[in-house]
Design a protein around this motif. Sequence first.
Motif, PDB file in Angstrom:
ATOM      1  N   THR A   1       1.152  -1.441  -0.053  1.00  0.00           N
ATOM      2  CA  THR A   1       0.293   0.323  -0.182  1.00  0.00           C
ATOM      3  C   THR A   1       1.557   0.951  -0.318  1.00  0.00           C
ATOM      4  N   LEU A   2       0.232   2.241   0.005  1.00  0.00           N
ATOM      5  CA  LEU A   2       1.223   3.785  -0.289  1.00  0.00           C
ATOM      6  C   LEU A   2       1.143   3.903   0.861  1.00  0.00           C
TER       7      LEU A   2
ATOM      8  N   GLY B   1       4.329   5.053   7.204  1.00  0.00           N
ATOM      9  CA  GLY B   1       2.741   5.902   7.929  1.00  0.00           C
ATOM     10  C   GLY B   1       2.330   5.236   9.033  1.00  0.00           C
ATOM     11  N   GLY B   2       1.035   4.470   9.542  1.00  0.00           N
ATOM     12  CA  GLY B   2       0.425   3.888  10.223  1.00  0.00           C
ATOM     13  C   GLY B   2       0.065   4.492  11.374  1.00  0.00           C
ATOM     14  N   PRO B   3      -0.231   4.319  12.355  1.00  0.00           N
ATOM     15  CA  PRO B   3      -0.814   4.955  13.518  1.00  0.00           C
ATOM     16  C   PRO B   3       0.913   5.433  14.076  1.00  0.00           C
TER      17      PRO B   3
ATOM     18  N   GLU C   1      13.042  12.805  -6.222  1.00  0.00           N
ATOM     19  CA  GLU C   1      13.255  14.433  -6.277  1.00  0.00           C
ATOM     20  C   GLU C   1      13.825  14.684  -5.509  1.00  0.00           C
ATOM     21  N   SER C   2      13.134  15.205  -4.185  1.00  0.00           N
ATOM     22  CA  SER C   2      14.571  15.311  -3.068  1.00  0.00           C
ATOM     23  C   SER C   2      14.807  14.793  -1.962  1.00  0.00           C
ATOM     24  N   GLY C   3      14.809  13.279  -1.364  1.00  0.00           N
ATOM     25  CA  GLY C   3      15.250  12.883  -1.397  1.00  0.00           C
ATOM     26  C   GLY C   3      15.194  12.109   0.454  1.00  0.00           C
ATOM     27  N   ARG C   4      13.962  12.572   0.524  1.00  0.00           N
ATOM     28  CA  ARG C   4      13.051  12.989   1.465  1.00  0.00           C
ATOM     29  C   ARG C   4      11.913  12.503   1.704  1.00  0.00           C
ATOM     30  N   VAL C   5      10.823  11.841   3.139  1.00  0.00           N
ATOM     31  CA  VAL C   5      10.149  11.852   2.656  1.00  0.00           C
ATOM     32  C   VAL C   5       8.622  12.025   3.781  1.00  0.00           C
ATOM     33  N   THR C   6       7.848  12.450   3.522  1.00  0.00           N
ATOM     34  CA  THR C   6       7.198  13.318   5.005  1.00  0.00           C
ATOM     35  C   THR C   6       5.926  12.412   5.704  1.00  0.00           C
ATOM     36  N   VAL C   7       5.875  12.069   6.564  1.00  0.00           N
ATOM     37  CA  VAL C   7       4.302  11.664   6.977  1.00  0.00           C
ATOM     38  C   VAL C   7       3.313  12.102   7.309  1.00  0.00           C
TER      39      VAL C   7
END
Length: 505
Positions: free
Chosen positions: A266-267, A273-275, A311-317
């Motif tokens: 999943t995404l 993500g998650g709780p 693109e940025s090398g990071r991910v924001t949840v």
Amino acid sequence: MAFHGIEVLGVDVQVQTASGLPVFAVVGLPDKAVGESRERVRAALASLGLALPPKRIIVNLAPADLNKEGSHFDLPIALALLATMGVLPGAELNRYAALGELGLDGRIAAVAGVLPAAISAAQMGLGLICPAEQGGEAAWAGEIEVVAAPSLLALINHFRGSQVLRPPEPKIALQEGAALDLADIKGQESAKRALEIAAVGSHNLLMIGPPGSGKSMLAQRLPGILPPLEPAEALEVSMIHSVAGSLAGGRLLRRRPFRDPHHSATLAALTGGGPRAKPGEVSLAHLGVLFLDELPEFPRSALESLRQPLESGRVTVARAAAHVTYPARFQLIAAMNPCRCGHLGDMTRGCGRQPRCGQDYQAKLSGPLLDRLDLAIEVPAVSASDLTLPPSAERSADVAARVATARAFHHERVKRLVDGTASPTSSAPRCNAELDGRWLEELAAPDSEGRRLLGNAVERFRLSARGYHRILKLARSLADLEAEPQIRRVHIAEALSYRQLQAGP
């Protein structure tokens, strides 16, 4: 300690006992796991023959407006209670941070996040109390006193002077078997060439071919030709895996991660993500490889979520209460069939719905996502004559040596630029895929013929600005393989050949 991504926030555990009806309350925005620590702490103390005082006991986790999540609060709550009861010296405990989960028999179980907690404690000038099996993980934090205890009883004896817990030694992950070798793959010389180029610059690669052509085998052998993690990189990668709770035995990783989630992911599984906003596959593959087999079979929303971290090398949840950011500088290797049945263009096993079958199948991938892939190659079916050939004389070790030489050439040019004209605050790119801004202008400038060819290609194929820059980065990796200080026309031409599938007819 409380965790906000890989950022660590200090939490004070305060205990007050007062007259009144016996009660044991935990306040300070605890989640269910923290709230249940009351019963685990009570049972652990009872296993030692200790009973809670028949008073009103209030445990406050400060700051009170910060969400507290996880079972690692068991140990600091128990230690604060023991100090209040006079069993342990409270003044000495104040020099330590602590985390660990308590069993009903008093044993201290492993928890997630020990490595970043140890680094944070060292920065605050504190020691660290942690589970015994994770002492080797905490010891990597440098000049810090680590007390790694197997049980609450051993910890009490240590602080009361009747037992000495030895400082743990730093541990590193063991080599688990030999890496898969490129010599196992017969034929597919052009695909091996593309894999080598991808390894030099950490470029993203898409392989398209019929079932059984060797796409997965090629991807699985990429880690064997990548350079090992540098010490700082190993610490950076291990911190993410520590927060995720996947650092086996408290040992630092020494190989670059290779993550290959199933196409039903999943995404939240991919991006995190998650709780509790745990890191996803893109973060667990940080400074390593993320392999997505059967690419069009992944949910469309999951694939589109890769665009920003690529693109940025990071991910924001993003959550209503907070935003958690994880590093995600990964190398994407993707594989897919040309159509749903997999035999588009094969005259002997023709597709009954061609060309519509292939068009519908490949349309599941959006243009912006394909634009972020540096190389796209066709992997044809292996012929019978290739299968009967003896194993290739060139092994992964030979290719890895060329990759290491090319990367060393890149690092030397970056070092000269840093020592010369670059700003001291610049973040030096570790590989060509990270070139941008001034780095791209200084390190990836082609000669006049190469610039002319690239300009004509941009006009003819209507490449985006991103595509233009990615061709320059890819050409820079090709030049590094030949130890060429400047990109030449031949490098631009080969880099363009790997963009044909994105450019269209």
